[in-house]
Structures are given as C-alpha cells and as structure tokens.
Design an enzyme around this catalytic site. Structure first.
Site, PDB file in Angstrom:
ATOM      1  N   HIS A 179      49.610  25.101  40.085  1.00 61.54           N
ATOM      2  CA  HIS A 179      48.991  26.425  39.946  1.00 61.54           C
ATOM      3  C   HIS A 179      49.977  27.402  39.328  1.00 61.54           C
ATOM      4  O   HIS A 179      51.103  27.537  39.816  1.00 61.54           O
ATOM      5  CB  HIS A 179      48.549  26.955  41.315  1.00 61.54           C
ATOM      6  CG  HIS A 179      47.557  26.064  42.004  1.00 61.54           C
ATOM      7  ND1 HIS A 179      47.941  24.901  42.628  1.00 61.54           N
ATOM      8  CD2 HIS A 179      46.205  26.169  42.132  1.00 61.54           C
ATOM      9  CE1 HIS A 179      46.854  24.314  43.124  1.00 61.54           C
ATOM     10  NE2 HIS A 179      45.806  25.053  42.838  1.00 61.54           N
ATOM     11  N   LYS A 205      45.049  18.156  38.395  1.00 58.43           N
ATOM     12  CA  LYS A 205      44.541  19.524  38.530  1.00 58.43           C
ATOM     13  C   LYS A 205      45.577  20.516  37.991  1.00 58.43           C
ATOM     14  O   LYS A 205      46.726  20.536  38.461  1.00 58.43           O
ATOM     15  CB  LYS A 205      44.224  19.886  39.984  1.00 58.43           C
ATOM     16  CG  LYS A 205      43.725  21.343  40.101  1.00 58.43           C
ATOM     17  CD  LYS A 205      43.460  21.812  41.506  1.00 58.43           C
ATOM     18  CE  LYS A 205      43.010  23.262  41.516  1.00 58.43           C
ATOM     19  NZ  LYS A 205      42.917  23.852  42.877  1.00 58.43           N
ATOM     20  N   LYS A 256      31.855  47.097  18.898  1.00 56.11           N
ATOM     21  CA  LYS A 256      30.833  46.981  17.841  1.00 56.11           C
ATOM     22  C   LYS A 256      31.408  47.152  16.434  1.00 56.11           C
ATOM     23  O   LYS A 256      30.958  46.491  15.501  1.00 56.11           O
ATOM     24  CB  LYS A 256      29.719  47.997  18.089  1.00 56.11           C
ATOM     25  CG  LYS A 256      28.986  47.708  19.380  1.00 56.11           C
ATOM     26  CD  LYS A 256      27.858  48.676  19.660  1.00 56.11           C
ATOM     27  CE  LYS A 256      27.163  48.254  20.947  1.00 56.11           C
ATOM     28  NZ  LYS A 256      25.779  48.573  20.959  1.00 56.11           N
ATOM     29  N   ASP A 304      20.507  47.618  17.705  1.00 59.09           N
ATOM     30  CA  ASP A 304      20.494  48.690  18.714  1.00 59.09           C
ATOM     31  C   ASP A 304      19.461  49.754  18.379  1.00 59.09           C
ATOM     32  O   ASP A 304      18.677  50.172  19.221  1.00 59.09           O
ATOM     33  CB  ASP A 304      21.861  49.406  18.762  1.00 59.09           C
ATOM     34  CG  ASP A 304      22.874  48.641  19.592  1.00 59.09           C
ATOM     35  OD1 ASP A 304      22.458  47.726  20.303  1.00 59.09           O
ATOM     36  OD2 ASP A 304      24.066  48.974  19.520  1.00 59.09           O
TER      37      ASP A 304
END
Length: 521
Positions: free
Chosen positions: A134, A161, A305, A343
C-alpha cells in the site's frame, strides 16, 4: 466460487469484496449478513478492528459463520491498519485463520518472506495468499509498479495486491496497464476520489477483486464506493473488456447526477457503455492518458468547458462561436475528437417553454425575442446562454465578476456588459430575464446567492443553471418575488437527451431519464 449474478448474467470475473470493520465479533457477523444481502462475493474480515481479539475463538466464529467466502486481514499500523502489537502474534493469528478454513489471507510484502518462513510451507490447499503493498503517498511510474509486482510474485504470492494513491486521474492509466499485462491474478487499485475509475474499471481490465463498502462513508480506504453503487449505479457485473467508457469531466464532480442518469439509460437500451464521474485537473493530460478508442465520449462541466474545446480535433460551429464545449465524442474509425455545445439547447428550450406558457406567444416567434436577457457569469455556460439568447432575438447583458470577460462576451453577441457587483442596481426596464451560470449557491454552500433578493422583482423569469440543489436560494427568493422560475434540472435533462443520442446513436429513453433524475433529486 459461484460467479452468477442475481439475474444470471455476469460478464466478468471481478469479485466484489466488502470490508468488515467492527469492534466485536457479533457486530462483524451482522455486517457479513448485510454484505451478502447487498450482493458482495467476499468478506474482508479486518480483525485489526476487533477489541479484545482472541484469535482462535474469534476466527473460528467469524470464518465458520460467515455467509460469504472470507479474506482475513490483520493490518498493522505501519501499513495503514489498526494493529500495534507483537509481529509474531499477528502472523500466528493469520496462520490460525488458514487452519480454520479462511479462503484468502492478506500478508504485507514487507514481511511476506518472514511469514512464509514462519508457516514453513504448511498452507492448506484451498487458502490463497494475497501479498499486498500500500502506497498512501502517490502512484509510482509504470517501471516502479512493475518492479513492485515482480517482488510480490517472487515472494510467493498467489494473488498480487498493489494499492496506490491518486494525485491525478491519469495515475489510474498506469495501474490499468500493469493489470492487463500481468499473467497472475492481481488486485490493482488507486485510492482517493481521483482513483474511483480504478475501482469500477477493475472489471474491464481483469482485476481479481474490487472493494465496496457496506455503507456510504464507512470505508477501509479512501475513495471506496459502496457495494450498492458498484452493482446498481455502475452495473459492475455487466462490464466487459470491450465496454465503452464515458464520463463527466469536471472539478468538483462529486455532486454530479450524470452517472445515475446515463448508466440507467445505457442499461435500458442494452448499450455496452459505462459513465463515470471524472475528477480532472488537466483536460489535456487526461485526454493524452486515455487515448484508446474505448474512451468514447464525455460531458464537460465547470471549469473545463473551454479547455475541452482546445483538446478537440474538430469543433462544431456553435461551440466554436461560444468558445466552449459541453460534449466530446471520439469518432469511431479515425479516433478524432469532436466537440459540441448542447448547453444552450437545453437551457433556452426550458426558458422558452416557461415563457411561452406564461405569455401565449405564437410558436413561430421565440418568446425571448426583444426581451432583455441578463446572464450572470461569462464561463462556458454563460457563453452558451448568451449566444443562445442572442440567436433567439433577445437583447443580452452580461454581468461578471471580471468585467473584462463580460465585455469580451457581450461584444460577441452585440450586447452590453456590467460588473456583477453593479447588477443589484441595474433595472432599465421591468419584466427582464435572469440566467445564473455562476457556481454561487451550489452544494455545499447552498445558502449563498449571486443576486440580492430585492433586485429580483424586476425579472419576469429567473433561471439557475445549478441543479444541486434543485431549488437554489436564488430560485426560492425569485419565486417569493413573483418571478417565474426555471430549474437547472430542465437544462440538464434537455441536454442529456441530446448527449445520450450522440453517445449511443440511439433515441433517448426520455421518460426513464426524467424518472431517474426525479429519484436522485
């Protein structure tokens, strides 16, 4: 393990593992039952959470009475867990878990060699050992993850893992690259909100399992979705290797209702697609990291955007004029990215409908024609509304915090610009129309409003592009001042119909989309 899903359709072998974290065995048994009811395949029993843990007695009860296969984890503090005691005792408990019939046990890479020496090869046939690593700081390079995986394999792992931490959404791409090219079973997850896609798309890339919490917020690692969301929101069982990935690109993105809407709509028409919330910091970096044809289409929201437009190979004329996109499609065949702005279609249609209903204007002439139309905000949505209103014959006024931006946008639509701070004293006429495209009033700061209540009496109609919450403070106060109000949800629904058709090439299931939105309001 039985890999059938409830309806018998299971298109991948990725297991859903529910972490069981409680202070007593009885509480754990209740959680296990709940995990099974929710549809988990496997229970990760985090014995490091138990108070007064008595290994042989407690493990016997937990393993024998668990209604699901068990993964026993006794995570020490030094690897992000709760256990802070003697290492030999911890490893002895894991050995007991194997003897008692656990299906999987997890041992950390740092002590894996020591553990294998400790058990001296006494491992029951059915037990699979997961060797884990981890990293709570970052996601290393592909080479470094590759080296780590090789070390885990060399330690004798049945299952590899690796859990890392997402600093950027592009970190997931490195993990996918490793999982897809590895010949042994691997759990490869990227923690944190920017790592969500690793948890859902584990099923696309062949991850051995993904974790899902029993209840929202009670997680064993940051960014973990719930079992319920994995199954019902993301339809995890139905994800295949060739599924087309879609999503909404924004920052923040946690509030977005789009995944609920598009995933349900995709499923209802049998479209092989998934739709994810994508917390993106740099659009250009995201687009370059996920350039495969399987990453097929996106919705764009605040603040990306304009940046989205810069990443397109082709932009439709309306989006070009507005200077922002709200939808991007990867063209099949040549993989070129096309940008659109839908939009203004959604918002203007909703405003016209509300005005038409209130003044009975003939259908051939827009009820916006000749009206004074005030747009708050000059970002992507502001540009879309200013452009849309201008196209319908309205006189546009742009109010923005940065006056220069307001002036530039007003110039494009033959309108007028004013600083946002002066809007409260601006009322050259009655019966004006107001459209808010700023994020003021959006969750979590829902008591905020971009315009003082006393100024609202001069507006016949007020529209707010925010849709979380549906009834913003601005809309509530406008209603109290006697204005007609139009919810941001209407703009959202209308443009969702158009985007769905762009994504799938199929007609939108309109009623279903409305119903899903109402349920998740």
């Amino acid at each position: 393990m039985d890999l059938q899903s409830a309806d018998g359709v299971r298109r991948n072998s990725t297991l859903i593992c529910a972490p069981i974290m409680a202070e007593s065995v009885d509480q754990m048994l209740v959680q296990m039952k709940r995990a099974k009811e929710l549809g988990a395949d496997l229970a990760e029993v985090r014995v490091d959470f138990l108070k007064n843990f008595s290994p042989r007695n407690d493990l016997e009860a937990l393993i024998k009475q668990c209604p699901l296969p068990t993964l026993i984890t006794y995570r020490p503090k030094w690897e992000g867990g709760q256990y802070d005691g003697d290492e030999d005792k911890r490893q002895k408990a894991l050995q007991i878990a194997m003897e008692l019939g656990a299906d999987f046990i997890d041992i950390e890479l740092k002590v894996a060699q020591e553990f294998y020496n400790f058990i001296q090869g006494k491992k029951p046939e059915k037990v699979k050992i997961i060797v884990s690593s981890h990293n709570y700081e970052c996601t290393p390079s592909i080479e470094e993850i590759g080296d780590l995986v090789a070390r885990i394999q060399a330690a004798g792992a049945d299952i590899v893992k690796v859990a890392t931490t997402a600093i950027d959404i592009t970190d997931n791409a490195r993990m996918f690259h490793i999982i897809v090219n590895l010949q042994v079973p691997m759990i490869g997850l990227v923690m944190g909100e920017r790592g969500l896609m690793s948890r859902v798309l584990a099923a696309k890339y062949g991850g051995f399992l993904t974790f899902g919490s029993i209840e929202a917020g009670v997680v064993s690692a940051p960014g973990q979705p719930t079992v319920k969301d994995l199954l019902e929101l993301y339809n995890l069982r139905e994800i295949e290797a060739d599924i087309k990935v879609h999503g909404v690109i924004g920052n923040p993105i946690g509030h977005s209702k789009s995944p609920h809407l598009y995933n349900a709509a995709f499923k209802s028409v049998g479209f092989n697609g998934i739709y994810l919330p994508l917390l993106v910091d740099s659009v250009a970096n995201y687009i370059s990291a996920y350039s495969s044809p399987d990453f097929a289409g996106y919705s764009y929201t605040i603040p990306h955007k304009e940046d989205g437009l810069k990443c397109c190979d082709e932009v439709d004329p309306i989006a070009k004029e507005i200077g922002a996109i709200s939808c991007m499609i990867r063209r099949p065949g040549d993989g070129k990215l096309e940008g659109y702005n839908v939009d203004y279609l959604g918002a203007i249609a909703a405003i016209e409908e509300a005005l038409g209903a209130s003044n009975g204007a003939p259908a051939s002439v827009s009820p916006l024609a000749g009206k004074l139309f005030v747009v708050m905000g000059a970002g992507g949505a502001g540009k879309a509304l200013a452009y849309g209103a201008h196209k319908k014959g309205a006189r546009v006024v742009v109010a923005n915090r940065t006056y220069g931006k307001a002036k530039a946008l007003a110039g494009k639509v033959g309108g007028q610009a004013i600083p946002l701070a002066k809007l409260k004293d601006f009322h050259p006429e009655e019966g004006m129309i107001l459209a808010n495209t700023t994020s003021v009033g959006m969750k979590p700061r829902i008591e905020d409003t971009p315009l003082a209540k006393e100024a609202l009496k001069h507006y016949a109609l007020v529209f707010d592009a925010i849709y979380t919450p549906k009834l913003t403070t601005l809309l509530r106060e406008a209603q109290e001042a006697g204005s007609t109000i139009v919810y941001g949800t209407e703009m959202f629904i209308n443009q969702a119909f158009v985007q769905f058709e762009r994504f799938t090439g199929l007609p939108a299931p309109k009623q279903l989309i409305r119903d899903v939105l109402a349920r998740n309001a």
